[in-house]
Design an enzyme around this catalytic site. Structure first.
Site, short mmCIF file in Angstrom:
data_model
loop_
_atom_site.label_atom_id
_atom_site.label_comp_id
_atom_site.label_asym_id
_atom_site.label_seq_id
_atom_site.Cartn_x
_atom_site.Cartn_y
_atom_site.Cartn_z
N SER A 142 0.79 -1.17 -0.04
CA SER A 142 0.08 -0.16 0.12
C SER A 142 0.88 1.28 -0.04
O SER A 142 1.94 1.18 0.35
CB SER A 142 -1.06 -0.02 1.13
OG SER A 142 -1.37 1.24 1.39
N TYR A 155 -2.03 -1.05 10.58
CA TYR A 155 -2.07 -0.97 9.08
C TYR A 155 -1.16 -0.58 8.23
O TYR A 155 -0.12 -1.38 7.51
CB TYR A 155 -3.43 -0.72 8.55
CG TYR A 155 -3.44 -0.66 7.00
CD1 TYR A 155 -3.53 -2.18 6.41
CD2 TYR A 155 -3.41 0.26 6.19
CE1 TYR A 155 -3.71 -2.28 5.07
CE2 TYR A 155 -3.86 0.15 4.57
CZ TYR A 155 -3.81 -1.23 4.11
OH TYR A 155 -4.01 -1.48 2.99
P1 NAP Z 1 -11.47 -6.47 -0.47
O1 NAP Z 1 -12.24 -6.20 -1.72
O2 NAP Z 1 -11.93 -6.25 0.89
O3 NAP Z 1 -10.57 -7.95 -0.65
C1 NAP Z 1 -9.75 -8.59 0.38
C2 NAP Z 1 -9.81 -9.87 -0.04
O4 NAP Z 1 -9.17 -10.56 0.99
C3 NAP Z 1 -11.19 -10.50 -0.15
O5 NAP Z 1 -11.19 -11.37 -1.33
C4 NAP Z 1 -11.41 -11.36 1.13
O6 NAP Z 1 -12.19 -12.31 0.77
C5 NAP Z 1 -10.04 -11.66 1.62
N1 NAP Z 1 -9.74 -12.01 2.86
C6 NAP Z 1 -10.09 -11.14 3.81
N2 NAP Z 1 -9.70 -11.81 5.03
C7 NAP Z 1 -9.19 -13.06 4.73
C8 NAP Z 1 -8.69 -14.08 5.43
N3 NAP Z 1 -8.92 -14.03 6.91
N4 NAP Z 1 -8.50 -15.27 4.82
C9 NAP Z 1 -8.37 -15.28 3.39
N5 NAP Z 1 -9.02 -14.33 2.54
C10 NAP Z 1 -9.44 -13.05 3.21
O7 NAP Z 1 -10.15 -5.21 -0.42
P2 NAP Z 1 -9.12 -5.15 -1.70
O8 NAP Z 1 -8.98 -3.46 -1.63
O9 NAP Z 1 -9.32 -5.74 -2.94
O10 NAP Z 1 -7.80 -5.61 -0.77
C11 NAP Z 1 -6.75 -6.18 -1.48
C12 NAP Z 1 -5.18 -5.82 -0.90
O11 NAP Z 1 -5.22 -4.35 -1.26
C13 NAP Z 1 -5.12 -5.85 0.52
O12 NAP Z 1 -4.00 -6.42 0.90
C14 NAP Z 1 -5.49 -4.33 0.95
O13 NAP Z 1 -4.53 -4.01 2.16
C15 NAP Z 1 -4.61 -3.72 -0.25
N6 NAP Z 1 -5.01 -2.32 -0.57
C16 NAP Z 1 -6.31 -1.90 -0.82
C17 NAP Z 1 -6.34 -0.57 -1.13
C18 NAP Z 1 -7.78 -0.06 -1.20
O14 NAP Z 1 -7.77 1.37 -1.18
N7 NAP Z 1 -8.82 -0.84 -1.46
C19 NAP Z 1 -5.25 0.30 -0.91
C20 NAP Z 1 -4.07 -0.26 -0.74
C21 NAP Z 1 -3.55 -1.63 -0.47
P3 NAP Z 1 -12.97 -13.29 1.78
O15 NAP Z 1 -13.86 -12.19 2.64
O16 NAP Z 1 -13.89 -14.17 0.88
O17 NAP Z 1 -12.26 -14.08 2.67
#
Ligand code: NAP
Length: 266
Positions: A142, A155
């Site tokens: 991130s 985080y």
């Molecule tokens: P998201 O839509 O909430 O996706 C998160 C994914 O992780 C989901 O598929 C969720 O699936 C899975 N997950 C959550 N807890 C889990 C667990 N205990 N075991 C296995 N899988 C789990 O959010 P996203 O934005 O795509 O996030 C993906 C990555 O991007 C993360 O590492 C986040 O920190 C990073 N990121 C996001 C942003 C942003 O602004 N969105 C910015 C910077 C970095 P299930 O609920 O089905 O398990």
């Protein structure tokens, strides 16, 4: 002309958001997939759609990466399936809640998911990649890894770990045929924000990127061999100056004597 099959990509957090877009794009690039997350129904629906649209083999592995026995199943898959050529460590959670308002158990679970899980999965995948002289690991970090003051500090700290681990792995593994990339998304329109307690609609739309644009840009950097990808950063020269300063610093950080500014104290 025929191209060699790129192999299988194992993507964590593939049931939604950034991970689901990686699944789609990597299948279109010819990868077979292993999709990992907790929500089996969402994984199955995505797997069916991608398999229908691309003809790729898409396997589903429902696993809670916060749970050691489930995590061990994914580790075993990475160790035993030699068709896997790409690991995308994407599953993660975050929040904007301040330190004193955060639940310690929740923070601990965040560290387990954002730090411990990708570390263990990397340890499971890397030896096979090195033995075969081929493989890649994409770690979703991130922008808060370089700006931890922006959101919750645990985080930010967890993502600083992911970026630092990626930089170190690159140094250790690049000459062994293993590619590493850390992707540093800025705010991205996914469920991440609502799950963390601040729905994305509360953000200035001018700073929020779509998951599709994020992943397509990061994959373009992957093709270019970039170790760090920050799709939302327009002034790339600012990162290059930061990185040059960090590299310069790294040669000067240890000494057998305190710096002159401490003279009065000794
Ligand atoms: P998201 O839509 O909430 O996706 C998160 C994914 O992780 C989901 O598929 C969720 O699936 C899975 N997950 C959550 N807890 C889990 C667990 N205990 N075991 C296995 N899988 C789990 O959010 P996203 O934005 O795509 O996030 C993906 C990555 O991007 C993360 O590492 C986040 O920190 C990073 N990121 C996001 C942003 C942003 O602004 N969105 C910015 C910077 C970095 P299930 O609920 O089905 O398990």
């Amino acid at each position: 002309m025929t191209h060699a099959h790129p192999g299988t990509a194992l993507i964590t957090g593939a049931s939604s958001g950034i991970g689901a877009v990686y699944a789609d794009r990597l299948a279109r690039r010819g990868y077979n997939l292993i999709l990992v997350a907790r929500n089996r129904d969402r994984l199955n629906a995505l797997a069916r759609r991608i398999a229908d649209e691309t003809g790729r083999i898409v396997e589903v592995l429902d696993a809670d990466l916060n749970e050691r026995t489930s995590l061990a199943r994914v580790e075993a898959k990475l160790r035993e399936d030699a068709s896997i050529t790409l690991l995308v460590n994407n599953a993660g959670i975050g929040t904007h809640t301040a330190l004193l308002d955060s639940d310690l158990e929740q923070m601990t679970r965040m560290i387990e998911l954002n730090v411990t899980a990708p570390t263990r999965l990397t340890y499971a995948a890397a030896p096979g990649f090195v033995a075969r002289g081929k493989g890649a690991i994409i770690n979703i970090s991130s922008i808060v890894s370089v700006a931890p003051e922006i959101l919750n500090g645990v985080y930010g700290g967890s993502k600083a770990f992911v970026t630092a681990l990626s930089q170190s792995l690159h140094r250790e593994l690049a000459d062994k045929g293993v590619r590493i990339q850390a992707v540093l998304p800025g705010a991205t329109a996914t469920d991440f924000w609502a799950i963390g307690g601040l729905p994305v609609e509360n953000l200035d739309p001018g700073i929020v990127m779509s998951a599709s644009d994020l992943v397509d840009s990061a994959l373009m950097d992957f093709d270019r061999g970039e170790l760090i990808s920050i799709p939302s950063l327009h002034a790339l020269e600012a990162w290059q100056a930061y990185e040059a300063a960090r590299q310069h610093l790294s040669t000067q950080l240890s000494s057998n004597v305190p710096a002159p500014r401490y003279k009065a104290a000794h």
